[in-house]
Structure formats: structure tokens, C-alpha cells
Design an enzyme around this catalytic site. Structure first.
Site, PDB file in Angstrom:
ATOM      1  N   HIS A 266     -62.958 -46.526   4.002  1.00  0.00           N
ATOM      2  CA  HIS A 266     -64.090 -45.702   3.588  1.00  0.00           C
ATOM      3  C   HIS A 266     -63.649 -44.853   2.402  1.00  0.00           C
ATOM      4  CE1 HIS A 266     -64.937 -46.830   7.715  1.00  0.00           C
ATOM      5  NE2 HIS A 266     -66.220 -46.715   7.383  1.00  0.00           N
TER       6      HIS A 266
ATOM      7  N   ASP B  50     -68.185 -51.928  13.943  1.00  0.00           N
ATOM      8  CA  ASP B  50     -68.464 -51.231  12.697  1.00  0.00           C
ATOM      9  C   ASP B  50     -67.747 -49.879  12.647  1.00  0.00           C
ATOM     10  OD1 ASP B  50     -69.998 -49.376  14.148  1.00  0.00           O
ATOM     11  OD2 ASP B  50     -71.912 -50.083  13.367  1.00  0.00           O
ATOM     12  N   SER B  51     -68.097 -49.086  11.672  1.00  0.00           N
ATOM     13  CA  SER B  51     -67.460 -47.782  11.475  1.00  0.00           C
ATOM     14  C   SER B  51     -67.711 -46.812  12.619  1.00  0.00           C
ATOM     15  CB  SER B  51     -67.966 -47.151  10.176  1.00  0.00           C
ATOM     16  OG  SER B  51     -67.710 -48.009   9.094  1.00  0.00           O
TER      17      SER B  51
END
Length: 153
Positions: free
Chosen positions: A21, A64-65
């Protein structure tokens, strides 16, 4: 015995594992809550065309995140550039895909077109794709660099 090069059309297995990120597009507080170990797997089919470039269809599921399931299905096209006097290849291209995430489009699949690149041998590559910063309903979303392994079966 050296591994044989895959046939012009072959099956692939994908293993996802890392999402970076952007440190300049997310706050430190947001990053501390993000999962960057995006473990998952998928299956695909690749055609090496007459020009030596790759066309692939794939389906991948991963965390996912936010540690939730993310599903992707798509098509990828990469221009392949062999590195002289080695078995290494570098690829650059684009992928068009449908993505299903819990936090976008009320969990309905949505389309995306993303750049991609790869490096490795014909039967095993490290693949990277980049998700640029996005905005949704005034809420900012930062950029993400996704990494995966693709191996010919």
C-alpha cells in the site's frame, strides 16, 4: 534434467502473496490496519502467440487488504522481451478483469483495466500489477502494488 518449456498453450497456477500500500497515499494509521499478506491462489490458461507474446485467462481468489475474500477473473496480454543470453524474460502489458470485493459496489463485481509487468522464465514468473489511487463517493483510496507468482503446469 532441465525443465522443458511449456507448450504454446498451457495451464498455469497463480499464488498471490503481497500487496504494498502506497506510503504516500495512505496514512500511517490506515497502513497499520491493512493486510499486506494477500495470500491466495488461482488457475489460468496461457497462449504464447506467433509473435512470442502471452495471452492469459485467469481466475484468482485471495485475501484483500481487510482480510476478506477478493475474487478476480480476467484476461491479460503481455509483450515478452527475452533477455539476451539468458532464459529470463521481461513482460509488460495490461489486464482487463472483473473484481469482487466486499467494500466496492456493494459486493457486486466491477470491471478494471490495470497495467502489469513480469520477470522470470517462461514457466515461472513474478507478476506485478498496479492499482492507482482511486476515489469513491469522496472517500480516497490509495495506490497498491500487487505481486503474485505464475507457474506453468
Amino acid at each position: 534434467e532441465a525443465a522443458k518449456a511449456p507448450k504454446p498453450v498451457h495451464w498455469d497456477v497463480y499464488m498471490t502473496g503481497y500487496a504494498h500500500h502506497g506510503r504516500s497515499t495512505y496514512t500511517q494509521n490506515q497502513i497499520s490496519k491493512m493486510n499486506e499478506q494477500t495470500l491466495g491462489a488461482g488457475l489460468g490458461r496461457t497462449l504464447r502467440d506467433k509473435r512470442g507474446n502471452d495471452e492469459s485467462l485467469y481466475v484468482i481468489g485471495m485475501r484483500d487488504s481487510h482480510e476478506r475474500a477478493q475474487w478476480m477473473a480476467g484476461y491479460a496480454y503481455q509483450l515478452i522481451f527475452p533477455v539476451k543470453r539468458t532464459e529470463i524474460e521481461v513482460g509488460v502489458g495490461v489486464t482487463g478483469l472483473l473484481i469482487r470485493r466486499h467494500d466496492w459496489q456493494d459486493g457486486r463485481p466491477f470491471p478494471a483495466i490495470l497495467p502489469m509487468a513480469s520477470i522470470g522464465k517462461r514457466n515461472a514468473q513474478l507478476i506485478a500489477t498496479y492499482v492507482p489511487p482511486l476515489s469513491r463517493n469522496g472517500k480516497s483510496k490509495g495506490d497498491i502494488l500487487l505481486l503474485a507468482l505464475k507457474m506453468a503446469l
